[in-house]
Design a protein around this motif. Structure first.
Motif, mmCIF file in Angstrom:
data_model
loop_
_atom_site.group_PDB
_atom_site.id
_atom_site.type_symbol
_atom_site.label_atom_id
_atom_site.label_comp_id
_atom_site.label_asym_id
_atom_site.label_seq_id
_atom_site.Cartn_x
_atom_site.Cartn_y
_atom_site.Cartn_z
ATOM 1 N N TYR A 88 71.566 53.528 -51.618
ATOM 2 C CA TYR A 88 72.391 54.396 -52.460
ATOM 3 C C TYR A 88 71.638 55.709 -52.655
ATOM 4 C CZ TYR A 88 69.086 52.545 -55.877
ATOM 5 O OH TYR A 88 67.943 52.162 -56.526
ATOM 6 N N GLN A 93 75.735 54.510 -58.443
ATOM 7 C CA GLN A 93 76.728 54.212 -57.404
ATOM 8 C C GLN A 93 76.916 52.702 -57.235
ATOM 9 O OE1 GLN A 93 74.810 56.668 -54.301
ATOM 10 N NE2 GLN A 93 76.718 57.837 -54.202
ATOM 11 N N CYS A 225 80.725 56.137 -53.760
ATOM 12 C CA CYS A 225 81.076 55.853 -55.158
ATOM 13 C C CYS A 225 80.440 56.882 -56.092
ATOM 14 C CB CYS A 225 80.610 54.450 -55.544
ATOM 15 S SG CYS A 225 81.500 53.127 -54.704
ATOM 16 N N ASP A 227 78.660 58.197 -59.798
ATOM 17 C CA ASP A 227 77.456 57.826 -60.541
ATOM 18 C C ASP A 227 77.878 57.355 -61.933
ATOM 19 O OD1 ASP A 227 74.979 57.529 -61.603
ATOM 20 O OD2 ASP A 227 74.428 59.652 -61.579
#
Length: 580
Positions: A88, A93, A225, A227
């Motif tokens: 990541y 994420q 994705c 945070d």
């Protein structure tokens, strides 16, 4: 409930799992390896070692998906090792990806670790235990309970961070909520679901490999994705628990705060950590001998700590690199004031017990009897080669006595037996047996072949087949993989006729030829045929002679008949004339 599954059809009788199992919690029955559940500490080494993937982790993933599908509030407790395992850009994420899968809350197991750290700090302050071994690693706990039960008094009577976290969440949200642990360890499944002392707080256990597979199934990319923050307060230094020495770092941070508050130093125990099953067993052996005292010991069965957990595949990242990344990312401070207040009424205590094997040991006479069955008559016969997986032949004999091993697991004995049987066949068969490699070089030669070809076995093994006989048929079988069966071949130089069978041996890429001497039978056939021809010739002469006699008789009979006819005719005529 089993944690490690077994695929019987794939077990190839290699004993590799037995060799890597330090506690020998694997039994072999009917040439198939099986886990002995009440002896297994779930270190996972057999999973990694099995070349056929015959042993697999029994998954809870479908159960977790079902919770979410049915709309049951489901909280995920994420082990801090995710920081050194998953890929990541920012930790948030990972939390975002978990929420996309449908979890109602995403919380860090480090939240529970803070409470465990506080309990360790309390034990250090009480100074009641001679030694204190951390109890975060369920495999280490099982190793002590099953194989070193006299040392359970040194196990810290504290639950693991996973169980602590489950207790906190259940206390906070009620028993109807489902708590799922996401981590790198297979032993956590037994701790959560199979141990009555710790079950009821974690409803399912999944590992990071399963998590990534689930993300791929849902087409969720962690890197894409957002945070997001977890649903818990900052656990700070307690996120270092998966790193070797991480528990010590947390304890020291906690102790530092307490010392500052009390105005005095509480340091009384020497502190160190061990990781890796062999190092842990070595530590416990030293403790049995009374060589260690006044120590607080962080112990982890996995070499490198939880970052190299038993449920994790080789990801190409060393645990050294992962450790450095985690140590850079995690704050080394203790948790903020009031952090522990929410769990003051939740008990973090747990008990440990003697779970050692109470079965009887065989006597010396029984051990010798078992060893004798595999050719170990004298002490010098005990090779202790460990090919079967056991350190010594005696250990193997004891395992046989308990029904955990088979006599046929002794590879030197079975090899010697196989060679002995092969030699018996080659030495006693009356047939010529020749085995040649792909270059037609002789690699095996029977005693009968020695007798017929007048070459010793040693001499023959230095020769090529074409130096003895025509090798055309052997080469044909080698090239076509087609056997030649029941073919008559004469060898005038040897004065013999043979009936040959020539076959291809796939595994060794060689050709086996057997030659049965049928010279005597052929001679008998020739004698029989000669007798038949002579009999036929004699019969023909008799027939010819009889024909001549018959013809002579017929001639004589013809003359006599004519004369008789003339005489009788005259007699008749005379009688007739006299009557007139």
């Amino acid at each position: 409930m089993d944690v490690i599954g077994f695929k019987e059809a794939k077990c190839k009788n290699c004993y590799k799992c037995v060799r890597v199992c330090n506690v020998k919690a694997i039994e072999v029955k009917d040439e198939q390896a099986q886990i002995i559940n009440d002896k297994c500490i779930l270190c996972g080494q057999c999973l990694e070692a099995c070349p056929q993937n015959a042993k697999t982790f029994i998954s809870d993933l479908d159960k977790v998906k079902d919770y979410i599908r049915r709309g049951i509030p489901t909280v995920v407790s994420v082990a801090p090792s995710y920081m050194g395992i998953l890929n990541y850009r920012v930790p948030g994420q990972v939390f975002s990806a978990l929420r996309k899968l449908g979890f109602s809350q995403v919380r860090e197991t480090a939240e529970g670790a803070a409470f465990v750290t506080a309990e360790y700090d309390r034990l250090l302050a009480e100074k009641k235990m001679e030694n204190i071994i951390t109890t975060c690693c369920p495999s280490m706990n099982e190793l002590v309970e099953i194989y070193y039960p006299e040392l359970t008094k040194y196990l810290a009577p504290v639950v693991s961070p996973m169980i602590a976290h489950g207790k906190l969440i259940k206390k906070e949200q009620g028993d109807s909520v489902k708590v799922v642990f996401l981590g790198p360890c297979i032993a956590k499944k037994r701790e959560a679901e199979n141990d009555r002392r710790t079950s009821g707080y974690i409803d399912a256990v999944i590992n990071f490999n399963e998590f990534e597979g689930w993300l791929a199934e849902k087409k969720i990319e962690i890197m894409e994705c957002g945070d997001e923050l977890p649903d818990n307060r900052n656990a700070a230094v307690n996120r270092l628990y998966p790193v070797s020495g991480g528990i010590l770092s947390s304890v020291l941070a906690c102790a530092g705060i307490a010392a500052a508050e009390d105005g005095k130093e509480k340091e009384t125990y020497k502190k160190f950590y061990v990781h890796g099953i062999e190092s842990c067993m070595d530590l416990l052996e030293n403790m049995k001998r009374g060589e260690i005292s006044g120590c607080f010991i962080e112990a982890d069965i996995c070499s490198g700590g939880c970052l190299k957990g038993s449920a994790m595949e080789n990801r190409g990242k060393s645990h050294f690199q992962a450790r450095l990344e985690m140590e850079d990312a995690v704050e080394k401070r203790w948790v903020e004031e009031g952090y522990l207040d929410q769990g003051r009424t939740v008990s973090m205590a747990r008990t440990f017990a003697d779970r050692s094997d109470k079965s009887s040991m065989p006597g010396e006479e029984e051990i010798r009897r078992i060893l004798k069955k595999i050719g170990k008559v004298n002490k010098e016969d005990e090779l202790n080669c460990s090919a079967c997986g056991y350190s010594t032949c005696r250990d193997k004999a004891i395992a046989v006595y308990h029904g955990n091993a088979e006599l046929t697991m002794c590879l030197p004995y079975m090899n010697e037996k196989a060679q002995s049987m092969a030699n018996v066949v080659l030495d006693t068969t009356p047939n010529i047996v020749v085995i040649v490699d792909s270059d037609m070089k002789i690699i095996e030669f029977s005693n009968a072949a020695v007798s017929y070809f007048k070459k010793t076995k040693a001499q023959a093994r230095e020769m090529y087949l074409f130096e003895l006989i025509d090798h055309t048929d052997f080469e044909y079988v080698l090239n076509t993989r087609t056997s030649i069966l029941g073919k008559k071949v004469c060898y005038p130089d040897l004065g013999i006729t043979t009936l040959q069978n020539i076959v291809y041996i796939k595994d060794q890429n060689c050709v086996l030829g057997t030659m049965q001497d049928i010279t005597e039978d052929e001679d008998k056939i020739r004698q029989s045929q000669k007798l038949k021809f002579e009999t036929i010739e004699m019969a023909q002469k008799v027939i010819d002679k009889q024909m001549m006699v018959a013809q002579e008789i017929a001639g004589l009979l013809g003359e006599t008949t004519a004369e008789t006819k003339v005489t009788l005719t005259k007699l008749r005529d005379m009688i007739i004339n006299d009557g007139n």
